[in-house]
Design an enzyme around this catalytic site. Sequence first.
Site, mmCIF file in Angstrom:
data_model
loop_
_atom_site.group_PDB
_atom_site.id
_atom_site.type_symbol
_atom_site.label_atom_id
_atom_site.label_comp_id
_atom_site.label_asym_id
_atom_site.label_seq_id
_atom_site.Cartn_x
_atom_site.Cartn_y
_atom_site.Cartn_z
ATOM 1 C CG HIS A 188 0.421 6.201 -0.752
ATOM 2 N ND1 HIS A 188 -0.692 6.740 -1.331
ATOM 3 C CD2 HIS A 188 -0.010 5.599 0.394
ATOM 4 C CE1 HIS A 188 -1.762 6.493 -0.580
ATOM 5 N NE2 HIS A 188 -1.368 5.793 0.463
ATOM 6 C CD GLU A 236 -4.682 6.428 2.324
ATOM 7 O OE1 GLU A 236 -4.380 5.274 2.676
ATOM 8 O OE2 GLU A 236 -3.823 7.296 2.072
ATOM 9 C CG HIS A 271 -1.721 1.200 1.445
ATOM 10 N ND1 HIS A 271 -3.072 1.270 1.158
ATOM 11 C CD2 HIS A 271 -1.388 2.435 1.933
ATOM 12 C CE1 HIS A 271 -3.525 2.478 1.452
ATOM 13 N NE2 HIS A 271 -2.514 3.204 1.931
ATOM 14 C CD GLU A 272 1.937 3.478 3.605
ATOM 15 O OE1 GLU A 272 2.227 4.585 3.095
ATOM 16 O OE2 GLU A 272 0.868 3.279 4.197
#
Length: 635
Positions: A166, A235, A162-163
């Site tokens: 980004h 998100e 997930h990070e």
Amino acid sequence: MDFFDRQDTARRNTKVLVVYFALAVALIVAAIYLGIAVVTGRGPWDAELFLLVAGGTVAVIFFGSLFKIIELAKGGGAVAQMLGGQPLNADSRDPDEQKLMNVVEEMAIASGTPVPEVYVLPEEEGINAFAAGNSTNDAAIGVTRGCMRLLSRDELQGVIAHEFSHILNGDMRLNLRLIGIVNGILCLAILGRILLRTRGKRNPLPPVGLVLLVIGSIGVFFGRLIKSAVSRQREFLADAAAVQFTRNPGGLAGALKKIGGLSQGSRLTAPNAEEASHLFFGNGLKPAWFNLMATHPPLEERIRALDPSFDGNFPPVEMPVANTRAAPPLLQRRGPPLIPMPQRSDFVSASVAGIAATATTIRTEQLLPHVGAPTVQHLRYAANLRDVLPESLATAAHEPFSASALIYALLLSADATTRASQLEQLQRRVEPGIFQETQRLLAHAATVPIPVRLPLVTMALPALRRLSRRQFETFSAAMTCIIESDREVDLFEYALQRIVRRHLEPAFQPAKRTVIQFYSMQALAQECAVLLSALARIGHVEPARIEDAFRLGVSQLRCPGVEFALLPDADCGLPQIDAALARLAQAVPQIKRNLLHAAAHTVAADGTIQSSEAELLRAFADTLDCPIPPFIEGV
């Protein structure tokens, strides 16, 4: 959306952020003017007072934002330290820390990005994480102690994926700018507190301070509103990208469920958590009023998007009292390998032969779909690659002086005579300990093929960033000496040098930030010709084939009406390539998309892309901030 569309979206969101900020400043100026007008008894309109208020307010907000932006210019590490983070020891034998480091390194190798700095927030019991930085050059991953200790490997992998999304989607830079902008708005509340505490008869400052404090709370409102508007939908996109990366929705869903079952949840106790609330994996603050200004979607919505059968119940989760598990070996195998490999003792050359062979024949249509969008096959490839590395090299990549020696060892020539000359020159340039370490690593490094060498270099980048400026200058000079000692620069040497310098020089030498300046291919026709001419000459020998390869690449630029001419050798050498890439890096993502497609077709005009050519393409793409995962046959 593909990588280039996501980059465009992030760029447009930056413009939206500026609009929100301007609107917030205008409303704050109006509110302060009305407040001061009431307190001082002025009429409904006083041009002199309005100009004074507007000028003072804008100045406070501007300098408050500028101060924070300068403070965060150091990159993601500055954010991690602001939140109480401590650098993770890459060679730690603690099983949780080792698990975290392994996952981050595998994600970086699989996605084609340099390994970011890794920080642990030791005082935070909640489950949370963040990615911060201006670019992949200074990116950092931060993980709370609760996240590291409470999550299984699959769950932690989902959070880190997930990070990384980004990082790849351009959110990271946008989020860092948001911290700077919001800080300017919050400065009004800080100034109000200072004025409110001043003493003295007939002192007009406390009432003004009270007004500023009230307006400052309005600034807090606008700050949260801006963060919510910019980050909330991102998100959901990051969750989806993480699942696409790992092909394991259960891992990410499991992490979110543990947040719901932990009494601390994802909340952080750091004083600066408010500033960085939009960076976190989960909501780091107390629940917002009716979730209207929440920076994250509701937990249940995120889980049901991943697990439609979720019933809304969160099993309770508690932090273990102590970690009594024995530390596993430094490198572990995890499940069946993607590429069959023999068992290793310390190091088996045949182990990496399987990996090297996968990158010798590549189809051009494999290139663009995987830019910024690695797959589970790339993740398995990265895990297997780490498994076959000799432990001596993997350990050396994590310590600054040993990492320097590792780079030297990877660059030394296979020819005994040339290597002896290189070692003689190296001995005169570096400290005796580093020279001895280079000799120790040479036996293993010499057997590592090119597709394994560059990922090993990316693993060493965080350690090399810990060199002092003087040490880096010595390292850079010694690296250049080895490369130029035989008066030739091969493809691997050039690719390695570009990657190392691109990702290390900004940490030691102030550099201008790359900004978008070119929106059409016409303005970059000469730079495109330089790059495609060089690639056509690298991949082909006969003049007719060089011309055909160049023309094939030009046809993929989709730039009708612009004439492109094949350049002679003297006009497309390394200095010209470096200059061309510097300008091409300032182009919008869609230009970069067409250029990379053209570059791949140019190199593959003869039907194949060899491993050295593939790594050169990846180095070019890295310079353009378009990370390409490792090339894997069939993917």
